[in-house]
Design a protein around this motif. Structure first.
Motif, PDB file in Angstrom:
ATOM      1  N   UNK A  64       8.912   5.126   2.286  1.00  0.00           N
ATOM      2  CA  UNK A  64       7.498   4.810   2.513  1.00  0.00           C
ATOM      3  C   UNK A  64       6.627   6.033   2.183  1.00  0.00           C
ATOM      4  N   UNK A  65       5.690   5.867   1.268  1.00  0.00           N
ATOM      5  CA  UNK A  65       4.743   6.943   0.958  1.00  0.00           C
ATOM      6  C   UNK A  65       3.626   6.894   1.968  1.00  0.00           C
ATOM      7  N   UNK A  66       3.611   7.856   2.913  1.00  0.00           N
ATOM      8  CA  UNK A  66       2.698   7.724   4.052  1.00  0.00           C
ATOM      9  C   UNK A  66       1.663   8.841   4.143  1.00  0.00           C
ATOM     10  N   UNK A  67       1.750   9.828   3.258  1.00  0.00           N
ATOM     11  CA  UNK A  67       0.843  10.986   3.411  1.00  0.00           C
ATOM     12  C   UNK A  67      -0.395  10.843   2.510  1.00  0.00           C
ATOM     13  N   UNK A  93       8.146   5.781  -4.253  1.00  0.00           N
ATOM     14  CA  UNK A  93       7.372   5.514  -3.038  1.00  0.00           C
ATOM     15  C   UNK A  93       6.984   4.051  -2.930  1.00  0.00           C
ATOM     16  N   UNK A  94       7.031   3.563  -1.702  1.00  0.00           N
ATOM     17  CA  UNK A  94       6.631   2.187  -1.427  1.00  0.00           C
ATOM     18  C   UNK A  94       5.445   2.277  -0.462  1.00  0.00           C
ATOM     19  N   UNK A  95       4.375   1.550  -0.783  1.00  0.00           N
ATOM     20  CA  UNK A  95       3.154   1.656   0.039  1.00  0.00           C
ATOM     21  C   UNK A  95       3.123   0.521   1.059  1.00  0.00           C
ATOM     22  N   UNK A  96       2.677   0.840   2.256  1.00  0.00           N
ATOM     23  CA  UNK A  96       2.554  -0.200   3.290  1.00  0.00           C
ATOM     24  C   UNK A  96       1.098  -0.332   3.704  1.00  0.00           C
ATOM     25  N   UNK A  97       0.693  -1.543   4.018  1.00  0.00           N
ATOM     26  CA  UNK A  97      -0.663  -1.738   4.533  1.00  0.00           C
ATOM     27  C   UNK A  97      -0.675  -1.273   5.998  1.00  0.00           C
ATOM     28  N   UNK A  98      -1.876  -0.981   6.559  1.00  0.00           N
ATOM     29  CA  UNK A  98      -1.926  -0.597   7.981  1.00  0.00           C
ATOM     30  C   UNK A  98      -1.268  -1.650   8.874  1.00  0.00           C
ATOM     31  N   UNK A  99      -1.412  -2.935   8.514  1.00  0.00           N
ATOM     32  CA  UNK A  99      -0.829  -3.995   9.339  1.00  0.00           C
ATOM     33  C   UNK A  99       0.712  -3.929   9.260  1.00  0.00           C
ATOM     34  N   UNK A 100       1.211  -3.681   8.058  1.00  0.00           N
ATOM     35  CA  UNK A 100       2.672  -3.582   7.902  1.00  0.00           C
ATOM     36  C   UNK A 100       3.203  -2.384   8.681  1.00  0.00           C
ATOM     37  N   UNK A 105       6.776  -0.322  11.628  1.00  0.00           N
ATOM     38  CA  UNK A 105       7.122   1.049  12.050  1.00  0.00           C
ATOM     39  C   UNK A 105       6.806   1.267  13.528  1.00  0.00           C
ATOM     40  N   UNK A 106       5.507   1.096  13.900  1.00  0.00           N
ATOM     41  CA  UNK A 106       5.161   1.302  15.317  1.00  0.00           C
ATOM     42  C   UNK A 106       5.800   0.224  16.191  1.00  0.00           C
ATOM     43  N   UNK A 107       5.726  -1.012  15.730  1.00  0.00           N
ATOM     44  CA  UNK A 107       6.157  -2.134  16.571  1.00  0.00           C
ATOM     45  C   UNK A 107       7.674  -2.209  16.730  1.00  0.00           C
ATOM     46  N   UNK A 108       8.334  -2.857  15.765  1.00  0.00           N
ATOM     47  CA  UNK A 108       9.774  -3.112  15.967  1.00  0.00           C
ATOM     48  C   UNK A 108      10.593  -1.814  15.941  1.00  0.00           C
ATOM     49  N   UNK A 138      11.200  -5.230   5.289  1.00  0.00           N
ATOM     50  CA  UNK A 138      12.590  -5.074   4.825  1.00  0.00           C
ATOM     51  C   UNK A 138      12.777  -5.794   3.492  1.00  0.00           C
ATOM     52  N   UNK A 139      12.136  -6.946   3.359  1.00  0.00           N
ATOM     53  CA  UNK A 139      12.211  -7.707   2.102  1.00  0.00           C
ATOM     54  C   UNK A 139      11.562  -6.907   0.961  1.00  0.00           C
ATOM     55  N   UNK A 140      10.467  -6.233   1.262  1.00  0.00           N
ATOM     56  CA  UNK A 140       9.802  -5.428   0.223  1.00  0.00           C
ATOM     57  C   UNK A 140      10.682  -4.248  -0.203  1.00  0.00           C
TER      58      UNK A 140
END
Ligand code: F6P
Length: 542
Positions: A64-67, A93-100, A105-108, A138-140
C-alpha cells in the motif's frame, strides 16, 4: 547463510519463476524534505526483516502506497525501483481510498485481528461493513499480484494478517502459483479466535497457501487446533499440514530475525555516531555519566510501555540512591493514530512520564525522556549503541525484532537485554533477563540486576546472544522457508524436489474416524508434553 547465498539459492529454484512479496506496509515510503523527495524506511518489524530478503532475491514487492509523496516517484504502472542508491527490486504501489483504508486497515486489521491475536486484554471490535471492505481490498491485492505475475510461474510470499484472504483468491485464479504466507503476530488459542465472526473465511483464505509460517511452534499448534475444531478440513498432525479442497497447506515455525552482519557494519558508521551525539545533546548534561536505559517501540498497547515506566518508577522509589544516576530514553514511533486505543495509550504514557519526572526529577536531572517521533534506522541503531540496558517489555509479541537488532548492533560485546517472556524472541534469547512485564516488582528487580551486573557476566551473556542471532539471521530464515517450499511443492515440469509428481494425500476428501481419533490423541499427548516442557523453559508458553 548470507545475502548472496540466499539470492543464489532462490534464483536456482527455477530460473523462470518470479518472486513476489506482498504486504500492507511498504518497505520504503517517500516524503518531501526541503524541496527534495526522499525515501525512508518505516518503523516495522516486518520491513526490518523482509527488506534485506527482497534485496537479496530481487523481484517485486507489492504494498500500500500510503505516504504523501509516494505518487510522485512511481511510473505509469505505479512502480519504483529501490533502494534509491542501488536499486535491486521493484516496489509496486497500490493506492487505497480513505474508506478502504478505514475498513481494511483500521477496522478489520487493527481493531479486530490485532487485539484478537495478541492476548493483552484489549477487546477486538467487529463491523460487517469493515469486513466487506477487507475482502474487497484483499481482492485488489490479488488483482495486482496476478498482473505482476503475468503468465510466468511465480512464488508469492504474502505477509501478515492484513492479507488473510489473498491466498485463496490467488489459488482460485492461478492454481499453479507457489504460495507462502508468514503470519508476523501470534496465533491465539481457538477459544480466543472463535469469536471472530468470519473465522471460517479467514481460515479458508489462509489454507489457500502451500506453506504457512508462524514464529514459534506454539502458534502452529494453536492454528491447527483452531482449524480442526472449526471447519471441514483434514488435519494431519503427523506432518503438521491441513488438507482442504484436495491440496495440503504445511504449517511450520520459522523464527524471524535480522540482518546481523549489516547491522553490525552500520553500527560503525559516522552517521550513527552523529545521531548518538544528537541524542546526548537532547538528553542534556545531566544524563552524561548516568546509566542509560533505552526503549524503542511503536506506540502500541501490546508493547508494555506503561508497565515499563511503572517498573522504572518503582525502582527509583525503592532505590533513591539511583536518582541522578540513571536515565530512561524512550523512542516512540507514533502508530495507528486513527484508532482510539492507540490515542489513549499515548495519553497514558505521557501522563506517566510527567508523573515520574515530577516525583523523582530535579532541576539538574530528568529521569525519563520520551522522544515521540519517527526515528530513522540510524538513530535507532545509535540508541542501541548508547544503551547500558535495552528494555523490551511487550505484553505479547510474535517475535520482537528490537531485541535482535540491539544484539546485532552491539559489536562492542557489552549491554544488557531485559526481555519479556511473552515474546517469541524469549525462546531463543535465554541469556536476556527474562521478565513478566505485568509484575511491576519483578521488573524493578530486573532493572536493578541489569544495572549491577558485572561486566564479565554482561559480556558472556551478550556473546551467547550474538552467536544465536548470527546463526539464525534473516537469510537463514529465508533459506529455511524457501527450502521447505521446495520440499513440499513441485517446481518445473510438475515434479517436486525429489523428482516425484505431486500425489493427493491418501486421506484427502475421505473420513477415517478411528485413525483421526488416534492421531488427535497422539497430538494432544505430544502437545501436552511439549506444553509441560515449554512451561519449564524460561519464557513459558506465549
Ligand atoms: O509485525 C506486525 C506488524 O503489524 C507489521 O505487519 C507491521 O509492519 C508492523 O507491525 C507495524 O505496524 P503498521 O504496519 O500497522 O504500522
Amino acid at each position: 547463510m548470507e545475502a548472496a547465498a540466499l539470492g543464489h539459492f532462490v534464483s536456482g529454484l527455477d530460473k523462470a519463476t518470479k518472486v513476489i512479496i506482498v504486504s500492507n506496509r511498504q518497505p520504503w515510503f517517500h516524503e518531501r524534505v526541503a524541496e527534495r523527495i526522499r525515501a525512508f524506511r518505516p518503523a516495522s518489524g516486518l520491513v526490518t526483516a523482509l527488506e534485506p530478503i527482497i534485496e537479496a532475491v530481487g523481484g517485486t514487492w507489492i504494498a500500500h502506497g500510503s505516504a504523501p509523496a509516494d505518487r510522485l516517484v512511481v511510473d505509469r504502472k505505479n512502480r519504483v525501483r529501490l533502494p534509491e542508491d542501488n536499486p535491486r527490486f521493484t516496489l509496486r504501489r497500490l493506492w487505497l481510498t480513505p474508506k478502504e483504508e478505514e475498513g481494511y486497515y483500521n477496522g478489520i486489521s487493527n481493531r479486530a485481528l490485532w487485539p484478537l491475536c495478541h492476548l493483552v486484554y484489549t477487546k477486538p471490535r467487529f463491523s460487517r461493513s469493515d469486513w466487506e471492505t477487507y475482502r474487497d481490498v484483499n481482492r485488489r491485492f490479488s488483482d495486482a499480484v496476478l498482473e505482476e505475475a503475468g503468465s510466468s510461474p511465480a512464488i508469492v510470499f504474502t505477509q501478515d494478517f492484513h492479507l488473510a484472504l489473498l491466498p485463496r483468491f490467488l489459488r482460485e485464479a492461478r492454481p499453479d502459483l507457489k504460495l507462502i504466507q508468514f503470519w508476523h503476530i501470534p496465533w491465539p488459542n481457538r477459544e480466543a479466535f472463535r469469536i471472530f465472526p468470519w473465522s471460517g473465511e479467514i481460515l479458508d483464505g489462509l489454507l489457500g497457501n502451500d506453506l504457512l509460517g508462524f514464529h514459534i511452534q506454539n502458534h502452529c499448534n494453536n492454528f491447527l487446533d483452531t482449524v480442526d475444531k472449526s471447519m471441514e478440513a483434514k488435519v494431519d498432525y503427523e506432518n503438521f499440514s491441513v488438507w482442504r479442497g484436495g491440496r495440503p497447506t504445511f504449517i511450520r515455525p520459522f523464527p524471524i530475525s535480522v540482518d546481523f552482519r549489516q547491522i553490525g557494519i552500520d553500527a560503525g558508521l559516522e552517521t550513527v555516531q552523529a545521531k548518538k551525539e544528537g541524542f546526548l545533546a537532547q538528553l542534556g548534561p545531566s544524563a552524561a555519566g548516568t546509566k542509560i536505559c533505552v526503549g524503542a517501540d511503536r506506540v502500541d498497547y501490546t508493547k508494555g510501555i506503561p508497565e515499563r515506566l511503572r517498573g522504572f518508577d518503582l525502582l527509583l522509589r525503592r532505590n533513591p540512591d539511583l536518582k541522578g544516576k540513571v536515565t530512561l530514553m524512550q523512542l516512540a514511533a507514533p502508530s495507528r493514530t486513527q484508532i482510539e486505543e492507540y490515542r489513549s495509550i499515548n495519553d497514558e504514557i505521557e501522563g506517566l512520564v510527567e508523573e515520574i519526572n515530577r516525583r523523582h526529577g530535579s532541576e539538574a536531572w530528568r529521569p525519563v525522556h520520551f522522544l515521540r517521533a519517527n526515528h530513522d534506522y540510524h538513530a535507532v541503531i545509535a540508541a542501541y549503541r548508547m544503551a547500558d540496558v535495552v528494555l523490551v517489555t511487550s505484553l505479547h509479541d510474535g517475535m520482537n525484532l528490537v531485541a535482535k537488532e540491539f544484539i546485532a548492533a552491539r559489536t562492542d560485546g557489552d549491554g544488557v537485554l531485559l526481555l519479556s517472556q511473552y515474546t517469541g524472541a524469549a525462546r531463543e534469547l535465554t541469556d536476556a533477563l527474562l521478565v513478566n512485564p505485568y509484575d511491576t516488582d519483578q521488573l524493578a528487580d530486573a532493572m536493578l540486576q541489569a544495572f549491577r551486573m558485572p561486566e564479565e557476566e554482561r559480556r558472556q551473556r551478550m556473546a551467547r546472544m550474538r552467536a544465536q542471532v548470527e546463526k539464525n539471521n534473516i537469510y537463514e530464515w529465508g533459506r529455511k522457508i524457501f527450502e521447505e517450499l521446495l520440499r513440499r511443492v513441485s517446481f518445473g515440469k510438475g515434479r517436486d524436489a525429489a523428482g516425484k509428481s505431486p500425489r493427493p494425500h491418501p486421506a484427502a476428501g475421505r473420513k477415517h474416524p478411528y485413525l483421526a481419533v488416534v492421531k488427535y490423541l497422539t497430538y494432544r499427548c505430544s502437545s501436552a508434553i511439549l506444553g509441560k516442557v515449554n512451561s519449564r523453559l524460561p519464557g513459558g508458553p506465549a
